[in-house]
Design a protein around this motif. Structure first.
Motif, PDB file in Angstrom:
ATOM      1  N   MET A   1       0.828  -1.066  -0.045  1.00 38.21           N
ATOM      2  CA  MET A   1       0.126   0.061   0.025  1.00 38.21           C
ATOM      3  C   MET A   1       0.726   1.275  -0.128  1.00 38.21           C
ATOM      4  N   ALA A   2       0.322   2.322  -0.482  1.00 32.78           N
ATOM      5  CA  ALA A   2       1.136   3.472  -0.433  1.00 32.78           C
ATOM      6  C   ALA A   2       1.155   4.051   0.919  1.00 32.78           C
ATOM      7  N   ASN A   3       2.370   4.324   1.501  1.00 29.47           N
ATOM      8  CA  ASN A   3       2.936   4.628   2.688  1.00 29.47           C
ATOM      9  C   ASN A   3       2.447   5.998   3.085  1.00 29.47           C
ATOM     10  N   GLN A   4       1.761   6.433   4.175  1.00 34.08           N
ATOM     11  CA  GLN A   4       1.510   7.650   4.931  1.00 34.08           C
ATOM     12  C   GLN A   4       2.561   8.209   5.679  1.00 34.08           C
ATOM     13  N   THR A   5       3.347   9.134   5.569  1.00 33.64           N
ATOM     14  CA  THR A   5       4.454   9.536   6.315  1.00 33.64           C
ATOM     15  C   THR A   5       4.229  10.386   7.584  1.00 33.64           C
ATOM     16  N   GLU A   6       2.965  10.825   7.626  1.00 31.88           N
ATOM     17  CA  GLU A   6       2.427  11.695   8.623  1.00 31.88           C
ATOM     18  C   GLU A   6       2.352  10.990   9.962  1.00 31.88           C
ATOM     19  N   SER A   7       3.003  11.325  11.005  1.00 35.49           N
ATOM     20  CA  SER A   7       2.834  10.741  12.254  1.00 35.49           C
ATOM     21  C   SER A   7       2.111  11.469  13.269  1.00 35.49           C
ATOM     22  N   THR A   8       0.864  11.718  12.784  1.00 37.94           N
ATOM     23  CA  THR A   8       0.038  12.637  13.647  1.00 37.94           C
ATOM     24  C   THR A   8      -1.583  11.793  13.539  1.00 37.94           C
ATOM     25  N   THR A   9      -2.267  12.085  14.731  1.00 34.35           N
ATOM     26  CA  THR A   9      -3.536  11.961  14.647  1.00 34.35           C
ATOM     27  C   THR A   9      -4.288  12.678  13.275  1.00 34.35           C
ATOM     28  N   LYS A  10      -5.572  12.098  12.824  1.00 38.21           N
ATOM     29  CA  LYS A  10      -6.280  12.695  11.912  1.00 38.21           C
ATOM     30  C   LYS A  10      -6.745  13.996  12.418  1.00 38.21           C
ATOM     31  N   PRO A  11      -6.901  15.115  11.712  1.00 32.32           N
ATOM     32  CA  PRO A  11      -7.600  16.238  12.248  1.00 32.32           C
ATOM     33  C   PRO A  11      -9.098  16.218  12.512  1.00 32.32           C
ATOM     34  N   LEU A  12      -9.481  16.775  13.256  1.00 37.52           N
ATOM     35  CA  LEU A  12     -11.054  16.530  13.682  1.00 37.52           C
ATOM     36  C   LEU A  12     -11.982  16.869  12.542  1.00 37.52           C
ATOM     37  N   SER A  13     -11.902  17.409  11.600  1.00 38.37           N
ATOM     38  CA  SER A  13     -12.430  17.742  10.380  1.00 38.37           C
ATOM     39  C   SER A  13     -12.659  16.059   9.631  1.00 38.37           C
ATOM     40  N   GLU A  14     -11.597  15.472   9.867  1.00 39.36           N
ATOM     41  CA  GLU A  14     -11.603  14.122   9.075  1.00 39.36           C
ATOM     42  C   GLU A  14     -11.810  13.049  10.154  1.00 39.36           C
ATOM     43  N   ALA A  15     -11.442  13.158  11.294  1.00 40.32           N
ATOM     44  CA  ALA A  15     -11.525  12.041  12.284  1.00 40.32           C
ATOM     45  C   ALA A  15     -13.072  11.976  12.707  1.00 40.32           C
ATOM     46  N   ILE A  16     -13.836  12.963  12.789  1.00 41.60           N
ATOM     47  CA  ILE A  16     -15.202  12.760  13.172  1.00 41.60           C
ATOM     48  C   ILE A  16     -16.421  12.300  12.161  1.00 41.60           C
ATOM     49  N   PRO A  17     -16.080  12.596  10.979  1.00 41.83           N
ATOM     50  CA  PRO A  17     -17.103  11.993  10.093  1.00 41.83           C
ATOM     51  C   PRO A  17     -16.579  10.525   9.829  1.00 41.83           C
ATOM     52  N   LEU A  18     -15.356  10.103   9.848  1.00 42.95           N
ATOM     53  CA  LEU A  18     -14.983   8.905   9.661  1.00 42.95           C
ATOM     54  C   LEU A  18     -15.011   7.996  10.831  1.00 42.95           C
ATOM     55  N   GLY A  19     -15.145   8.642  11.900  1.00 43.39           N
ATOM     56  CA  GLY A  19     -15.418   7.766  13.185  1.00 43.39           C
ATOM     57  C   GLY A  19     -17.037   7.427  13.154  1.00 43.39           C
ATOM     58  N   ILE A  20     -17.654   8.562  12.922  1.00 47.21           N
ATOM     59  CA  ILE A  20     -19.260   8.307  12.851  1.00 47.21           C
ATOM     60  C   ILE A  20     -19.562   7.135  11.591  1.00 47.21           C
ATOM     61  N   LEU A  21     -18.844   7.178  10.662  1.00 47.08           N
ATOM     62  CA  LEU A  21     -19.076   6.305   9.625  1.00 47.08           C
ATOM     63  C   LEU A  21     -18.799   4.945  10.008  1.00 47.08           C
ATOM     64  N   GLY A  22     -17.509   4.899  10.664  1.00 45.50           N
ATOM     65  CA  GLY A  22     -16.894   3.507  11.138  1.00 45.50           C
ATOM     66  C   GLY A  22     -17.885   2.764  12.263  1.00 45.50           C
ATOM     67  N   VAL A  23     -18.638   3.590  12.937  1.00 46.47           N
ATOM     68  CA  VAL A  23     -19.823   3.028  13.868  1.00 46.47           C
ATOM     69  C   VAL A  23     -20.914   2.572  13.027  1.00 46.47           C
ATOM     70  N   LEU A  24     -21.517   3.291  11.808  1.00 42.13           N
ATOM     71  CA  LEU A  24     -22.416   2.931  11.216  1.00 42.13           C
ATOM     72  C   LEU A  24     -22.048   1.470  10.251  1.00 42.13           C
ATOM     73  N   ILE A  25     -20.848   1.668  10.002  1.00 46.92           N
ATOM     74  CA  ILE A  25     -20.402   0.222   9.211  1.00 46.92           C
ATOM     75  C   ILE A  25     -20.581  -1.006  10.156  1.00 46.92           C
ATOM     76  N   THR A  26     -20.161  -0.660  11.526  1.00 45.58           N
ATOM     77  CA  THR A  26     -19.972  -1.775  12.453  1.00 45.58           C
ATOM     78  C   THR A  26     -21.367  -2.171  12.591  1.00 45.58           C
ATOM     79  N   LEU A  27     -22.211  -1.402  13.255  1.00 51.40           N
ATOM     80  CA  LEU A  27     -23.600  -1.585  13.589  1.00 51.40           C
ATOM     81  C   LEU A  27     -24.332  -2.260  12.540  1.00 51.40           C
ATOM     82  N   GLU A  28     -24.227  -1.899  11.218  1.00 56.99           N
ATOM     83  CA  GLU A  28     -25.038  -2.313  10.172  1.00 56.99           C
ATOM     84  C   GLU A  28     -24.731  -3.787   9.756  1.00 56.99           C
ATOM     85  N   ASN A  29     -23.349  -4.065   9.825  1.00 50.45           N
ATOM     86  CA  ASN A  29     -23.055  -5.427   9.382  1.00 50.45           C
ATOM     87  C   ASN A  29     -23.208  -6.208  10.701  1.00 50.45           C
TER      88      ASN A  29
END
Length: 302
Positions: A1-29
């Protein structure tokens, strides 16, 4: 896979929507898995493969997304992406084989799957594990011959199975059309009832095949950015990868995992009926009046 070099947590603008989508994916499956557990009629070979696909989506939503949100540079990201990618391919290959046998060799389908179902399912999960962990051999160092071979193997290990999947569905749909046409020619007054039953079975198999063809198509589209980055990495052409593509790839992969369960719910009749039964059970307690018993009457894994 293409490597990601940034050693940081995701910014909230990305973390929040991805986190919500992750919860929805988990629940529906999880709901998909629960429906198969709850209703005996859903415990078929085909739905067993659906549960296996749902587990790979749960792994994506409940493990990979949180790990990536916490640390984008965590080496576990690459291993998990590879594991989920290979698991999706092997499981889609397995369910394509299931549909191929059901349509092309219906008389031997039950016998074959009874003998080999568990083996196929185990292979679909055991094979991706060592493949995803191979980079540990060279310490995940870029530029090594082993890494180039591995990246090429990832690309070919996805493309080649998908060529087989594509041709399998072409043959399946042609066979369904041929059988329906032949049944229409054979229909007479004497065997009209039997022909109607056989026609219903064939068209039903065709509808199920279309559902999984849709899933296969969604997978290709949603993972296309990852395929592109992996191919560019294998060719040592990281310069052609737009910086934003890594972020975009997370949303396309997430959308793919989110859509799978929705496709089952809306386009696969037995799951749609089970969901409606479950909803009615929660609202009007239909199980007390024997409706549940009538619905779940069936044979496990056949």
């Amino acid at each position: 896979m293409a490597n990601q070099t940034e050693s940081t947590t995701k910014p909230l603008s990305e973390a929040i929507p991805l986190g919500i989508l992750g919860v929805l994916i988990t629940l529906e499956n999880l709901l998909v898995c629960f429906l198969v557990y709850r209703f005996r009629k859903l415990r078929t070979f085909t739905n067993g493969f659906i549960v296996s696909l749902a587990l790979s989506d749960i792994l994506f939503g409940a493990v990979l997304i949180p790990v990536n949100i916490a640390d984008q540079s965590n080496p576990a990201n690459g291993y998990l992406v590879s594991l989920i990618l290979f698991a999706n391919v092997t499981n889609l290959f397995a369910v394509t084989l299931d549909r191929y046998l059901a349509v092309m060799n219906a008389l031997r389908y039950s016998y074959t799957m009874t003998r080999h179902f568990v083996k196929i399912l185990l292979t679909a999960w055991i094979l991706p594990i060592p493949l995803s962990l191979l980079p540990l051999i060279w310490g995940n160092e870029k530029g090594t011959t082993a890494e180039k071979v591995y990246l090429f193997f990832i690309v070919s290990g996805v493309v080649v199975p998908y060529i087989f999947i594509l041709f399998a569905y072409i043959k399946i749909f042609r066979e369904v059309a041929r059988q329906v046409k032949n049944l229409a020619k054979l229909a007479t007054y004497d065997n009209q009832q039997q022909t109607a039953r056989e026609g219903k079975r064939v068209t039903g198999e065709g509808r199920v095949a279309r559902v999984f063809a849709m899933i296969a198509g969604i997978f290709v589209i949603s993972w296309m950015p990852v395929f592109f980055m992996t191919a560019a990495d294998a060719l040592q052409r990281d310069d052609i990868i737009p910086p934003v593509l890594w972020t975009v790839s997370w949303y396309t992969m997430t959308a793919g995992s989110l859509l799978n369960a929705a496709v089952y719910a809306f386009f696969k009749r037995d799951f749609r009926n089970a969901f409606l039964r479950l909803f009615r059970c929660r609202t009007v307690s239909f199980g007390r009046h024997g409706s549940e018993e009538a619905f779940t009457k069936g044979t496990s894994l056949n």
